[in-house]
Enzyme design. Structure first.
Site, PDB file in Angstrom:
ATOM      1  N   ARG A  92      39.233  32.825  83.660  1.00 16.26           N
ATOM      2  CA  ARG A  92      39.966  32.183  83.037  1.00 16.26           C
ATOM      3  C   ARG A  92      41.290  32.061  83.481  1.00 16.26           C
ATOM      4  O   ARG A  92      41.399  32.760  84.209  1.00 16.26           O
ATOM      5  CB  ARG A  92      39.992  31.689  81.371  1.00 16.26           C
ATOM      6  CG  ARG A  92      38.023  31.253  81.149  1.00 16.26           C
ATOM      7  CD  ARG A  92      38.095  30.978  79.702  1.00 16.26           C
ATOM      8  NE  ARG A  92      39.133  29.744  79.304  1.00 16.26           N
ATOM      9  CZ  ARG A  92      39.246  29.642  78.132  1.00 16.26           C
ATOM     10  NH1 ARG A  92      39.404  29.813  76.990  1.00 16.26           N
ATOM     11  NH2 ARG A  92      39.799  28.365  78.159  1.00 16.26           N
ATOM     12  N   TYR A 117      33.014  26.221  74.931  1.00 13.22           N
ATOM     13  CA  TYR A 117      33.547  27.249  73.363  1.00 13.22           C
ATOM     14  C   TYR A 117      31.432  27.047  72.615  1.00 13.22           C
ATOM     15  O   TYR A 117      31.070  27.154  71.724  1.00 13.22           O
ATOM     16  CB  TYR A 117      33.946  27.074  72.095  1.00 13.22           C
ATOM     17  CG  TYR A 117      35.271  27.135  72.752  1.00 13.22           C
ATOM     18  CD1 TYR A 117      35.366  28.240  73.490  1.00 13.22           C
ATOM     19  CD2 TYR A 117      36.147  26.727  72.977  1.00 13.22           C
ATOM     20  CE1 TYR A 117      37.251  28.617  74.242  1.00 13.22           C
ATOM     21  CE2 TYR A 117      37.306  26.402  73.556  1.00 13.22           C
ATOM     22  CZ  TYR A 117      37.776  28.179  74.154  1.00 13.22           C
ATOM     23  OH  TYR A 117      38.920  28.425  74.453  1.00 13.22           O
ATOM     24  N   GLU A 175      37.530  42.804  68.800  1.00 14.92           N
ATOM     25  CA  GLU A 175      37.537  41.867  68.773  1.00 14.92           C
ATOM     26  C   GLU A 175      36.402  41.479  70.252  1.00 14.92           C
ATOM     27  O   GLU A 175      36.107  41.587  70.087  1.00 14.92           O
ATOM     28  CB  GLU A 175      38.602  42.049  70.023  1.00 14.92           C
ATOM     29  CG  GLU A 175      39.550  40.722  71.488  1.00 14.92           C
ATOM     30  CD  GLU A 175      40.495  41.462  71.986  1.00 14.92           C
ATOM     31  OE1 GLU A 175      39.972  41.774  72.856  1.00 14.92           O
ATOM     32  OE2 GLU A 175      40.984  40.200  72.222  1.00 14.92           O
ATOM     33  N   ASP A 226      50.645  44.296  65.821  1.00 14.15           N
ATOM     34  CA  ASP A 226      51.507  45.130  65.305  1.00 14.15           C
ATOM     35  C   ASP A 226      51.102  45.398  63.791  1.00 14.15           C
ATOM     36  O   ASP A 226      50.804  46.626  63.100  1.00 14.15           O
ATOM     37  CB  ASP A 226      53.049  44.770  64.928  1.00 14.15           C
ATOM     38  CG  ASP A 226      53.822  44.957  66.376  1.00 14.15           C
ATOM     39  OD1 ASP A 226      53.221  45.785  67.237  1.00 14.15           O
ATOM     40  OD2 ASP A 226      55.066  44.658  65.804  1.00 14.15           O
ATOM     41  N   ASN A 244      38.878  37.310  66.356  1.00 16.17           N
ATOM     42  CA  ASN A 244      38.860  36.788  67.944  1.00 16.17           C
ATOM     43  C   ASN A 244      39.970  35.720  66.949  1.00 16.17           C
ATOM     44  O   ASN A 244      39.960  34.338  66.609  1.00 16.17           O
ATOM     45  CB  ASN A 244      37.512  35.295  67.071  1.00 16.17           C
ATOM     46  CG  ASN A 244      37.639  34.242  69.320  1.00 16.17           C
ATOM     47  OD1 ASN A 244      38.969  34.210  69.663  1.00 16.17           O
ATOM     48  ND2 ASN A 244      37.070  33.598  69.364  1.00 16.17           N
ATOM     49  N   ARG A 266      45.503  33.738  79.786  1.00 13.65           N
ATOM     50  CA  ARG A 266      44.952  34.352  79.016  1.00 13.65           C
ATOM     51  C   ARG A 266      44.366  35.800  79.527  1.00 13.65           C
ATOM     52  O   ARG A 266      43.439  36.557  78.744  1.00 13.65           O
ATOM     53  CB  ARG A 266      43.063  33.121  79.244  1.00 13.65           C
ATOM     54  CG  ARG A 266      43.329  32.366  78.703  1.00 13.65           C
ATOM     55  CD  ARG A 266      42.307  31.437  78.936  1.00 13.65           C
ATOM     56  NE  ARG A 266      42.483  29.755  78.786  1.00 13.65           N
ATOM     57  CZ  ARG A 266      42.826  29.202  77.234  1.00 13.65           C
ATOM     58  NH1 ARG A 266      43.093  29.916  75.957  1.00 13.65           N
ATOM     59  NH2 ARG A 266      42.813  27.284  77.479  1.00 13.65           N
ATOM     60  N   PRO A 270      43.465  29.903  65.517  1.00 11.07           N
ATOM     61  CA  PRO A 270      43.777  28.747  65.796  1.00 11.07           C
ATOM     62  C   PRO A 270      42.187  27.738  66.498  1.00 11.07           C
ATOM     63  O   PRO A 270      41.969  28.158  67.617  1.00 11.07           O
ATOM     64  CB  PRO A 270      45.361  28.499  66.124  1.00 11.07           C
ATOM     65  CG  PRO A 270      45.230  29.712  66.859  1.00 11.07           C
ATOM     66  CD  PRO A 270      44.594  30.973  66.245  1.00 11.07           C
ATOM     67  N   ASN A 271      42.085  26.813  65.921  1.00 12.29           N
ATOM     68  CA  ASN A 271      41.162  26.001  66.547  1.00 12.29           C
ATOM     69  C   ASN A 271      39.456  25.757  66.583  1.00 12.29           C
ATOM     70  O   ASN A 271      39.390  25.068  66.988  1.00 12.29           O
ATOM     71  CB  ASN A 271      41.109  25.308  68.383  1.00 12.29           C
ATOM     72  CG  ASN A 271      43.004  24.939  68.202  1.00 12.29           C
ATOM     73  OD1 ASN A 271      43.443  23.719  67.640  1.00 12.29           O
ATOM     74  ND2 ASN A 271      43.878  25.032  68.814  1.00 12.29           N
ATOM     75  N   ARG A 308      35.530  21.045  70.206  1.00 14.24           N
ATOM     76  CA  ARG A 308      36.369  21.350  70.359  1.00 14.24           C
ATOM     77  C   ARG A 308      35.594  21.853  71.611  1.00 14.24           C
ATOM     78  O   ARG A 308      34.960  23.135  72.471  1.00 14.24           O
ATOM     79  CB  ARG A 308      36.864  22.642  69.882  1.00 14.24           C
ATOM     80  CG  ARG A 308      37.755  22.625  71.328  1.00 14.24           C
ATOM     81  CD  ARG A 308      38.690  24.873  70.452  1.00 14.24           C
ATOM     82  NE  ARG A 308      39.029  25.233  70.716  1.00 14.24           N
ATOM     83  CZ  ARG A 308      40.168  26.820  71.096  1.00 14.24           C
ATOM     84  NH1 ARG A 308      38.859  27.581  70.288  1.00 14.24           N
ATOM     85  NH2 ARG A 308      40.914  26.509  71.627  1.00 14.24           N
ATOM     86  N   HIS A 314      35.542  37.034  71.968  1.00 19.37           N
ATOM     87  CA  HIS A 314      36.208  35.400  72.539  1.00 19.37           C
ATOM     88  C   HIS A 314      34.640  35.122  72.772  1.00 19.37           C
ATOM     89  O   HIS A 314      34.224  35.564  73.530  1.00 19.37           O
ATOM     90  CB  HIS A 314      37.242  35.893  73.090  1.00 19.37           C
ATOM     91  CG  HIS A 314      38.350  36.136  73.646  1.00 19.37           C
ATOM     92  ND1 HIS A 314      38.933  35.751  72.308  1.00 19.37           N
ATOM     93  CD2 HIS A 314      38.573  37.604  73.570  1.00 19.37           C
ATOM     94  CE1 HIS A 314      40.271  36.725  72.299  1.00 19.37           C
ATOM     95  NE2 HIS A 314      39.884  37.916  72.838  1.00 19.37           N
ATOM     96  N   ILE A 315      34.668  34.013  72.223  1.00 17.33           N
ATOM     97  CA  ILE A 315      33.871  32.955  72.309  1.00 17.33           C
ATOM     98  C   ILE A 315      33.155  32.573  74.950  1.00 17.33           C
ATOM     99  O   ILE A 315      32.547  33.177  74.551  1.00 17.33           O
ATOM    100  CB  ILE A 315      32.975  31.647  72.315  1.00 17.33           C
ATOM    101  CG1 ILE A 315      33.124  32.499  70.357  1.00 17.33           C
ATOM    102  CG2 ILE A 315      32.383  30.550  72.671  1.00 17.33           C
ATOM    103  CD1 ILE A 315      33.666  30.615  69.121  1.00 17.33           C
ATOM    104  N   SER A 316      34.035  32.150  74.966  1.00 19.40           N
ATOM    105  CA  SER A 316      34.244  32.226  76.717  1.00 19.40           C
ATOM    106  C   SER A 316      35.000  33.609  76.833  1.00 19.40           C
ATOM    107  O   SER A 316      34.860  34.825  76.565  1.00 19.40           O
ATOM    108  CB  SER A 316      35.132  31.342  76.538  1.00 19.40           C
ATOM    109  OG  SER A 316      36.508  31.792  76.433  1.00 19.40           O
ATOM    110  N   ALA A 375      43.674  31.005  70.497  1.00 19.03           N
ATOM    111  CA  ALA A 375      45.254  32.181  71.489  1.00 19.03           C
ATOM    112  C   ALA A 375      46.312  32.567  71.196  1.00 19.03           C
ATOM    113  O   ALA A 375      47.318  33.272  72.224  1.00 19.03           O
ATOM    114  CB  ALA A 375      46.336  30.000  70.902  1.00 19.03           C
TER     115      ALA A 375
HETATM  116  C1  DQA Z   1      39.293  32.171  72.562  1.00 18.71           C
HETATM  117  C2  DQA Z   1      39.528  32.024  74.473  1.00 18.71           C
HETATM  118  C3  DQA Z   1      41.641  31.804  73.925  1.00 18.71           C
HETATM  119  O1  DQA Z   1      41.937  32.415  75.525  1.00 18.71           O
HETATM  120  C4  DQA Z   1      41.461  30.625  73.188  1.00 18.71           C
HETATM  121  O2  DQA Z   1      42.678  30.147  73.347  1.00 18.71           O
HETATM  122  C5  DQA Z   1      40.388  30.299  71.785  1.00 18.71           C
HETATM  123  C6  DQA Z   1      39.165  30.644  71.753  1.00 18.71           C
HETATM  124  C7  DQA Z   1      37.609  32.334  72.909  1.00 18.71           C
HETATM  125  O3  DQA Z   1      36.816  32.750  71.463  1.00 18.71           O
HETATM  126  O4  DQA Z   1      36.489  32.186  73.939  1.00 18.71           O
HETATM  127  O5  DQA Z   1      40.571  29.656  71.123  1.00 18.71           O
HETATM  128  O6  DQA Z   1      39.882  33.224  71.663  1.00 18.71           O
END
Ligand code: DQA
Length: 145
Positions: A106, A22, A97, A86, A73, A110, A9-10, A17, A99-101, A76
């Protein structure tokens, strides 16, 4: 080698955003980076994004027999979704996995990654470059396992 990239999401709002977290590159730039990385590495790729947990679970289930590995990724849902964990365990495809950040720096909420428990490696805090590294790692992993 056929790779599925899943974004939660997002992430479709990349560039708009929270750019300080990000970055300023948009989702289309991320898709291009993934496709170009895979083209150069000789891998086929499908890039999928959804804001819906169940759609991500469905996509992971459908990956069985179709893809060799997954880069994910979960955004959230990383920190909340036992269903995605699962699903990854159910299909048992090697997953990496991203994550951009740098989530490790954080908020407390998280600090848990459910999906990460089913992944062979995690990249975080590298911006979009993390996807490139994850794809190349997955290629190497699939060649050696
Ligand atoms: C994220 C980190 C997550 O905590 C956050 O909810 C995101 C983006 C990242 O790519 O850094 O939506 O997955």
């Amino acid at each position: 080698m056929n790779i599925l990239v899943i974004n939660g999401p997002n992430l479709n709002l990349l560039g708009i955003r929270e750019p300080d977290l990000y970055g300023r590159q948009d989702y289309a730039a991320l898709v291009s980076l993934v496709e170009e990385t895979c083209r150069q590495a000789g891998m086929d790729v499908e890039v999928f994004q959804s804001n819906h947990e169940g759609a991500i679970v469905d996509k992971i289930q459908e990956a069985l027999g179709k893809f060799d590995g997954i880069v994910i990724n979960p955004a959230a849902y990383t920190h909340t979704s036992v269903a995605i964990l699962d699903a990854l365990k159910a299909v048992a495809l090697p997953a990496v996995e991203v994550h951009i950040s740098d989530v490790s720096q954080r908020e407390d909420f998280r600090q848990i990654s459910y999906a990460g428990m089913a992944c062979v490696k995690t990249y975080m805090g590298l911006g979009l470059e993390g996807y490139r590294q994850a794809l190349l790692y997955l290629k190497e992993y699939l060649q050696t396992h």
